[in-house]
Motif scaffolding. Sequence first.
Motif, short mmCIF file in Angstrom:
data_model
loop_
_atom_site.label_atom_id
_atom_site.label_comp_id
_atom_site.label_asym_id
_atom_site.label_seq_id
_atom_site.Cartn_x
_atom_site.Cartn_y
_atom_site.Cartn_z
N GLN A 5 0.84 -1.21 0.00
CA GLN A 5 0.00 0.00 0.00
C GLN A 5 0.88 1.25 0.00
O GLN A 5 0.57 2.22 -0.68
N ASN A 6 1.95 1.21 0.76
CA ASN A 6 2.88 2.33 0.81
C ASN A 6 3.50 2.58 -0.57
O ASN A 6 3.61 3.72 -1.02
N TYR A 7 3.90 1.50 -1.24
CA TYR A 7 4.47 1.59 -2.59
C TYR A 7 3.47 2.26 -3.53
O TYR A 7 3.80 3.21 -4.24
N ILE A 8 2.23 1.78 -3.53
CA ILE A 8 1.20 2.31 -4.42
C ILE A 8 0.94 3.79 -4.14
O ILE A 8 0.75 4.58 -5.07
N ALA A 30 -5.17 -15.31 -6.11
CA ALA A 30 -4.24 -16.15 -5.32
C ALA A 30 -4.20 -15.62 -3.89
O ALA A 30 -3.18 -15.09 -3.43
N PRO A 31 -5.32 -15.75 -3.15
CA PRO A 31 -5.37 -15.18 -1.79
C PRO A 31 -4.35 -15.78 -0.83
O PRO A 31 -3.98 -15.14 0.15
N GLU A 32 -3.88 -16.97 -1.13
CA GLU A 32 -2.90 -17.62 -0.25
C GLU A 32 -1.46 -17.18 -0.55
O GLU A 32 -0.53 -17.55 0.16
N ALA A 33 -1.27 -16.38 -1.59
CA ALA A 33 0.08 -15.91 -1.94
C ALA A 33 0.59 -14.93 -0.88
O ALA A 33 -0.18 -14.15 -0.32
N GLU A 34 1.89 -14.99 -0.62
CA GLU A 34 2.54 -14.06 0.31
C GLU A 34 2.84 -12.77 -0.43
O GLU A 34 3.48 -12.79 -1.48
N GLU A 35 2.41 -11.65 0.14
CA GLU A 35 2.63 -10.34 -0.47
C GLU A 35 3.81 -9.67 0.22
O GLU A 35 3.89 -9.64 1.44
N SER A 36 4.73 -9.13 -0.58
CA SER A 36 5.88 -8.42 -0.02
C SER A 36 6.40 -7.44 -1.07
O SER A 36 5.78 -7.24 -2.11
N ILE A 37 7.54 -6.86 -0.77
CA ILE A 37 8.24 -6.03 -1.74
C ILE A 37 9.51 -6.78 -2.11
O ILE A 37 10.27 -7.20 -1.23
N GLY A 38 9.70 -7.00 -3.39
CA GLY A 38 10.90 -7.66 -3.89
C GLY A 38 11.41 -6.91 -5.10
O GLY A 38 10.61 -6.46 -5.93
N TYR A 39 12.70 -6.73 -5.18
CA TYR A 39 13.29 -5.95 -6.29
C TYR A 39 12.67 -4.56 -6.37
O TYR A 39 12.51 -4.01 -7.45
N GLY A 40 12.25 -4.03 -5.22
CA GLY A 40 11.70 -2.68 -5.18
C GLY A 40 10.27 -2.55 -5.68
O GLY A 40 9.80 -1.45 -5.94
N MET A 41 9.56 -3.67 -5.83
CA MET A 41 8.18 -3.64 -6.32
C MET A 41 7.34 -4.69 -5.61
O MET A 41 7.88 -5.61 -4.99
N VAL A 52 4.09 -13.64 -9.19
CA VAL A 52 4.14 -12.48 -10.08
C VAL A 52 4.64 -11.27 -9.31
O VAL A 52 4.61 -11.24 -8.08
N TYR A 53 5.06 -10.28 -10.06
CA TYR A 53 5.44 -8.97 -9.54
C TYR A 53 4.70 -7.94 -10.39
O TYR A 53 4.34 -8.23 -11.53
N PHE A 54 4.54 -6.74 -9.87
CA PHE A 54 4.05 -5.65 -10.71
C PHE A 54 4.71 -4.36 -10.26
O PHE A 54 5.25 -4.28 -9.15
N ALA A 55 4.70 -3.38 -11.13
CA ALA A 55 5.36 -2.12 -10.81
C ALA A 55 4.67 -0.97 -11.54
O ALA A 55 4.12 -1.16 -12.62
N GLY A 56 4.74 0.19 -10.94
CA GLY A 56 4.19 1.39 -11.55
C GLY A 56 5.29 2.25 -12.13
O GLY A 56 6.39 2.31 -11.59
N TYR A 57 4.97 2.87 -13.23
CA TYR A 57 5.88 3.81 -13.89
C TYR A 57 5.03 4.99 -14.36
O TYR A 57 3.80 4.93 -14.33
N LYS A 58 5.68 6.02 -14.82
CA LYS A 58 4.95 7.21 -15.24
C LYS A 58 4.01 6.91 -16.40
O LYS A 58 2.88 7.39 -16.44
N LYS A 59 4.46 6.09 -17.35
CA LYS A 59 3.67 5.87 -18.56
C LYS A 59 3.14 4.44 -18.73
O LYS A 59 2.43 4.17 -19.69
#
Length: 113
Positions: A5-8, A30-41, A52-59
Amino acid sequence: MNPVQNYISTFSPEVQELLKQVREIITNTAPEAEESIGYGMPAYKLSGKPLVYFAGYKKHIGLYALPSGHEAFAEELNKYKKGKGSVQFPVNEPLPLDLIERIVKFRKEENSG
């Protein structure tokens, strides 16, 4: 506020809304998946393995479903800019939410198998 949430919260309101949609798909699929920050995302692990991972960018919003997750949906992802294990969804277009959900389901089955 948890780390994802802080990242978003660091993005513009428009990008935040898209990131929240991606996060919701992942956590609902995937409600059983562990959520964290990895590789800055935001990063999700299932059975101790990356999901999976996801990340936000300007565009764009980046989705990282490892090479196998992208290969399985290569045809549908063709219209987007891609890397070996990533795809970029432009922020000025609606997110392909159904496609993202199917990619997460595929990776979930792959991790569980």
